[in-house]
Write a protein that holds these residues in place. Structure first.
Motif, PDB file in Angstrom:
ATOM      1  N   SER A 200       0.813  -1.220   0.000  1.00 38.27           N
ATOM      2  CA  SER A 200       0.000   0.000   0.000  1.00 38.27           C
ATOM      3  C   SER A 200       0.844   1.266   0.000  1.00 38.27           C
ATOM      4  O   SER A 200       0.303   2.376  -0.090  1.00 38.27           O
ATOM      5  CB  SER A 200      -0.934   0.016   1.212  1.00 38.27           C
ATOM      6  N   LEU A 201       2.173   1.144   0.108  1.00 37.11           N
ATOM      7  CA  LEU A 201       3.020   2.325   0.072  1.00 37.11           C
ATOM      8  C   LEU A 201       2.914   2.993  -1.304  1.00 37.11           C
ATOM      9  O   LEU A 201       2.822   2.323  -2.332  1.00 37.11           O
ATOM     10  CB  LEU A 201       4.478   1.955   0.347  1.00 37.11           C
ATOM     11  N   PRO A 202       2.934   4.320  -1.341  1.00 47.61           N
ATOM     12  CA  PRO A 202       2.877   4.993  -2.646  1.00 47.61           C
ATOM     13  C   PRO A 202       4.160   4.773  -3.437  1.00 47.61           C
ATOM     14  O   PRO A 202       5.217   4.488  -2.876  1.00 47.61           O
ATOM     15  CB  PRO A 202       2.723   6.471  -2.262  1.00 47.61           C
ATOM     16  N   ARG A 203       4.042   4.895  -4.736  1.00 47.05           N
ATOM     17  CA  ARG A 203       5.217   4.762  -5.597  1.00 47.05           C
ATOM     18  C   ARG A 203       6.076   6.014  -5.513  1.00 47.05           C
ATOM     19  O   ARG A 203       5.591   7.109  -5.235  1.00 47.05           O
ATOM     20  CB  ARG A 203       4.785   4.527  -7.049  1.00 47.05           C
ATOM     21  N   VAL A 204       7.365   5.845  -5.755  1.00 45.12           N
ATOM     22  CA  VAL A 204       8.256   6.998  -5.837  1.00 45.12           C
ATOM     23  C   VAL A 204       7.785   7.898  -6.979  1.00 45.12           C
ATOM     24  O   VAL A 204       7.604   7.424  -8.105  1.00 45.12           O
ATOM     25  CB  VAL A 204       9.711   6.552  -6.098  1.00 45.12           C
ATOM     26  N   PRO A 205       7.543   9.180  -6.722  1.00 44.72           N
ATOM     27  CA  PRO A 205       7.072  10.058  -7.802  1.00 44.72           C
ATOM     28  C   PRO A 205       8.104  10.153  -8.925  1.00 44.72           C
ATOM     29  O   PRO A 205       9.306  10.245  -8.666  1.00 44.72           O
ATOM     30  CB  PRO A 205       6.897  11.412  -7.106  1.00 44.72           C
TER      31      PRO A 205
ATOM     32  N   ALA B  23      15.010  20.070   1.685  1.00 42.11           N
ATOM     33  CA  ALA B  23      14.971  18.728   2.271  1.00 42.11           C
ATOM     34  C   ALA B  23      13.575  18.133   2.153  1.00 42.11           C
ATOM     35  O   ALA B  23      13.416  16.938   1.849  1.00 42.11           O
ATOM     36  CB  ALA B  23      15.416  18.780   3.727  1.00 42.11           C
ATOM     37  N   LYS B  24      12.555  18.947   2.377  1.00 44.82           N
ATOM     38  CA  LYS B  24      11.179  18.457   2.235  1.00 44.82           C
ATOM     39  C   LYS B  24      10.892  18.074   0.794  1.00 44.82           C
ATOM     40  O   LYS B  24      10.214  17.067   0.537  1.00 44.82           O
ATOM     41  CB  LYS B  24      10.199  19.523   2.724  1.00 44.82           C
ATOM     42  N   ALA B  25      11.390  18.855  -0.146  1.00 42.37           N
ATOM     43  CA  ALA B  25      11.198  18.515  -1.559  1.00 42.37           C
ATOM     44  C   ALA B  25      11.891  17.198  -1.893  1.00 42.37           C
ATOM     45  O   ALA B  25      11.359  16.371  -2.648  1.00 42.37           O
ATOM     46  CB  ALA B  25      11.733  19.644  -2.440  1.00 42.37           C
ATOM     47  N   ALA B  26      13.084  16.985  -1.316  1.00 40.94           N
ATOM     48  CA  ALA B  26      13.795  15.728  -1.556  1.00 40.94           C
ATOM     49  C   ALA B  26      13.025  14.553  -0.975  1.00 40.94           C
ATOM     50  O   ALA B  26      12.910  13.495  -1.603  1.00 40.94           O
ATOM     51  CB  ALA B  26      15.201  15.800  -0.955  1.00 40.94           C
ATOM     52  N   GLN B  27      12.476  14.718   0.225  1.00 40.71           N
ATOM     53  CA  GLN B  27      11.696  13.644   0.836  1.00 40.71           C
ATOM     54  C   GLN B  27      10.450  13.346   0.017  1.00 40.71           C
ATOM     55  O   GLN B  27       9.971  12.213  -0.007  1.00 40.71           O
ATOM     56  CB  GLN B  27      11.320  14.030   2.269  1.00 40.71           C
ATOM     57  N   ALA B  28       9.941  14.361  -0.677  1.00 37.57           N
ATOM     58  CA  ALA B  28       8.754  14.173  -1.515  1.00 37.57           C
ATOM     59  C   ALA B  28       9.102  13.714  -2.922  1.00 37.57           C
ATOM     60  O   ALA B  28       8.202  13.516  -3.751  1.00 37.57           O
ATOM     61  CB  ALA B  28       7.961  15.478  -1.573  1.00 37.57           C
ATOM     62  N   GLY B  29      10.396  13.529  -3.213  1.00 37.15           N
ATOM     63  CA  GLY B  29      10.794  13.076  -4.543  1.00 37.15           C
ATOM     64  C   GLY B  29      10.733  14.153  -5.596  1.00 37.15           C
ATOM     65  O   GLY B  29      10.841  13.861  -6.793  1.00 37.15           O
ATOM     66  N   GLN B  30      10.609  15.408  -5.199  1.00 38.16           N
ATOM     67  CA  GLN B  30      10.503  16.508  -6.153  1.00 38.16           C
ATOM     68  C   GLN B  30      11.859  17.187  -6.338  1.00 38.16           C
ATOM     69  O   GLN B  30      12.031  18.373  -6.080  1.00 38.16           O
ATOM     70  CB  GLN B  30       9.453  17.516  -5.652  1.00 38.16           C
ATOM     71  N   VAL B  31      12.823  16.386  -6.782  1.00 44.74           N
ATOM     72  CA  VAL B  31      14.192  16.856  -6.959  1.00 44.74           C
ATOM     73  C   VAL B  31      14.756  16.251  -8.244  1.00 44.74           C
ATOM     74  O   VAL B  31      14.244  15.244  -8.733  1.00 44.74           O
ATOM     75  CB  VAL B  31      15.058  16.473  -5.741  1.00 44.74           C
ATOM     76  N   PRO B  32      15.823  16.854  -8.791  1.00 47.52           N
ATOM     77  CA  PRO B  32      16.201  16.485 -10.160  1.00 47.52           C
ATOM     78  C   PRO B  32      17.271  15.426 -10.338  1.00 47.52           C
ATOM     79  O   PRO B  32      17.320  14.756 -11.382  1.00 47.52           O
ATOM     80  CB  PRO B  32      16.732  17.817 -10.704  1.00 47.52           C
ATOM     81  N   GLU B  33      18.185  15.261  -9.381  1.00 50.38           N
ATOM     82  CA  GLU B  33      19.450  14.604  -9.719  1.00 50.38           C
ATOM     83  C   GLU B  33      19.289  13.152 -10.119  1.00 50.38           C
ATOM     84  O   GLU B  33      19.811  12.707 -11.146  1.00 50.38           O
ATOM     85  CB  GLU B  33      20.441  14.732  -8.558  1.00 50.38           C
TER      86      GLU B  33
END
Length: 631
Positions: free
Chosen positions: A26-31, A507-517
């Motif tokens: 039930s865990l969400p997928r990595v965005p 850091a919050k954006a990274a935890q949410a997967g909203q980062v580019p690298e």
């Protein structure tokens, strides 16, 4: 690298909690970001490190990457198709094997990480036996899926990595390594190695491998019925190993040295082991299927830094660096763990460590159902070596010893500063220390350089970590304000708080997967794997731009392991000029282990000195409210 982890807690005791893997499906997928979003974020991330001309060049190539029909569009479409494939649980499923198993240099010191445990007060054998008992208790709960799932602020975290703790070994390959792990069918995980798409475990192995004075011994720790040996039995077994191994191994016979080689060299040596004598296959099988390793040392390190160094790159033939988990116990009872990183991140080992050290050994033994059954079975693990292999073992030992000698390390301790102090001053603890790192680096080296921080993303299915880059425009302005004598304290404080807020937001954006690298990196790797097939025959020019190259050329590589059971944790640097910064930031204390290649030693020590000053200076700035200068 290991990864930063916000406060986590174990769920209630077994019997009242969900099963270990209850939340996995039930865990969400990595965005999966869009290519437009990743390129926009990438340009904003690399901009503070670039000249105007370098930024313009990078912007032009990003636009070319994104043009209709351009390489970025083609590669991203292929990645979307991969993610939608049945059995794939994350678009990063192919990324992680390449990132960790594809590296061709040595993993010893370069990739494995360590924890130095808090002192337990026991002697060597009781300490080692206690760690074994705790691990067997943990394994029993994991096998029965009674290990409570980790929750972080009420959000369940993936427990999949726990299945790689036992009987898991990295196997060297010429082009890419594989993972040997026990198998069980729990649905597809996109795994690699012998288990195919099955989640590993539980292991039916009943033995561990114990090292002493460069010799190896198989020691049973579970009975034929799967029930652990009692604590006194384990102690008796360890004493028996030390007696049997009292005579140090002859030079050139400690095969564990070979695990320090670069991966293709070790792969060739392993093939030679199998070719020279068929009995070597059995010896390798014993090591590779062992639940874990216990490395008993016949000396006590002189101090904390030496203990850390021994945990990172101590050898003497007393390690098998490919093993997922190796406990190291010194002659005075101090202990730690060395971890092979390919399937295990810091958060998983933190939870494992807290489990082991949060309960007395006697209680672990009792709860595991252990019972006394006498001296455990033990036997030496022997390899048949010809003259060429013995010479290879000797050469590997000498080469790795020289490699260790070429590494500079130091420890830094703040006994009167911790996360409680930062919070009481209205500051995110991690933002505080990351700002201190940048200020110290500027003063030690005269520049701001690319800085990596690992951010845990286990709230996603198959989630591991995200790459965060610390140098923001606000961070650059903060450092400039601190270095400008004309900036008043109030201006410095405002810049400090702005940098901290930007850090927390990133850091919050990274935890949410909203980062580019990692997204852009996987597109590059996809081109390497399938470029001609997809019509992208050449590496896109984006990956040769100043922005991409400078953003990822680490001057500081940072990661945190917050646990009251850990004194220090550490890892090697990631490049010829990088300083590895491993930190344990707890409510009441702050400890760091720094590592770098020897040519950077002077600058590392200068960084440590400037860091001590920066922490005190920034603390005073917050305490004074920007109302005055430090006297």
């Amino acid at each position: 690298m290991s990864n930063r982890q916000n406060s986590t807690s174990q769920a209630p005791e077994p019997g009242t909690a969900p099963s270990t893997f209850a939340f996995e499906e039930s865990l969400p997928r990595v965005p999966l970001p869009t290519p437009e979003a990743s390129c926009e974020r990438f340009l904003s991330w690399c901009a503070p490190l670039l000249t105007p001309d370098e930024l313009a060049e990078t912007e032009a190539e990003a636009a070319a990457f994104l043009r209709p029909g351009g390489p970025g569009r083609v590669l991203h479409a292929a990645l979307e198709e991969y993610e939608a494939t049945e059995g794939v649980r994350s678009w990063l499923d192919a990324f992680w094997p390449y990132r960790y198993l594809g590296r061709r240099d040595r993993i010893a010191l370069n990739a494995n990480f360590f924890f130095l445990f808090q002192d337990g007060g026991e002697g060597q054998v009781p300490r080692a036996a206690g760690l074994i008992a705790g691990a067997l208790h943990h394994k029993g709960l994991l096998d029965r899926e009674q290990l409570p799932p980790v929750m972080q602020r009420g959000v369940p975290q993936s427990m999949a990595q726990n299945t790689f703790l036992y009987s898991t070994t990295r196997i060297p390959g010429v082009r890419q390594d594989t993972v040997r792990a026990p198998c069980r069918a729990r649905g597809s995980q996109g795994a690699h190695g012998p288990c195919g798409e099955d989640l590993p475990g539980p292991s039916d192995a009943r033995h561990i491998v114990v090292f002493f004075r460069g010799r190896m011994f198989r020691l049973d720790v579970l009975g034929a019925d799967g029930v652990p040996y009692g604590l006194r039995d384990l102690e008796a077994g360890l004493h028996a190993v030390m007696k049997a191994g009292a005579e140090p191994a002859a030079p050139g016979t400690s095969v564990g040295h070979l695990t320090t080689l670069a991966r293709a060299e070790w792969a060739a040596a392993r093939e030679d082991l199998l070719r020279v004598d068929p009995r070597n296959a059995e010896s390798l099988d014993i090591v590779e299927t062992a639940l874990f390793c216990v490395c008993l040392e016949d000396f006590a390190p002189a101090g904390v830094q030496e203990a850390c160094d021994e945990l990172l790159y101590g050898d003497r033939g007393n390690r098998w660096f490919d093993k997922a988990v190796s406990f190291v116990v010194f002659a005075d009872g101090r202990a730690g763990i060395n971890v092979e990183h390919c399937e295990l991140d810091g958060t998983t080992i933190l939870g494992f460590t807290d489990f082991l050290l949060g309960t007395p050994a006697e209680e672990h033994s009792l709860r595991s159902g252990a019972r006394s059954r006498g001296l455990p079975a033990l036997e030496p693990v022997v390899f048949a070596l010809d003259a060429r292999l013995r010479e290879r073992v000797r050469a590997a030992a000498e080469s790795f010893a020289a490699y260790g000698d070429a590494t500079a390390t130091t420890t830094v301790t703040f006994p009167d500063f911790g996360s409680t102090t930062a919070k009481s001053l209205g500051m995110s603890p991690d933002a505080f220390v990351q700002c201190a790192y940048q200020l110290a680096h500027q003063r030690a080296k005269g520049l701001l350089g690319a800085t990596y921080e690992s951010i845990a993303t286990r709230q996603y299915r198959n989630g591991r970590t995200e790459a965060m880059r610390v140098v923001t425009p606000e961070m650059r302005m903060f450092v400039a304000a601190m270095e400008d004598p004309a900036t008043p304290p109030a201006g410095r404080l405002a810049a400090f708080r702005a940098a901290a807020e930007a850090h927390v937001a990133r850091a919050k954006a990274a935890q949410a997967g909203q980062v580019p690298e990692q997204h852009l990196w996987e597109l590059e790797l996809l081109q390497r794997r399938r470029g001609p097939e997809l019509g992208v025959a050449e590496q896109p020019a984006l990956y040769r731009t100043p922005g991409w190259l400078k953003m990822r050329d680490d001057y500081l590589s940072t990661s945190s392991a917050p646990s009251r059971h850990i004194r220090f944790f550490g890892f090697g640097s990631t490049s010829s000029r990088c300083i590895g910064v491993a930190y344990v930031l707890l409510p009441e204390r702050f400890n760091l282990y720094l590592s770098t290649p020897m040519p950077v030693a002077d600058r590392m020590h200068a960084f440590a000195d400037r860091l001590r000053e920066a922490v005190a200076e920034l603390r005073h700035l917050l305490e004074s409210g920007g109302g005055g200068t430090r006297g």
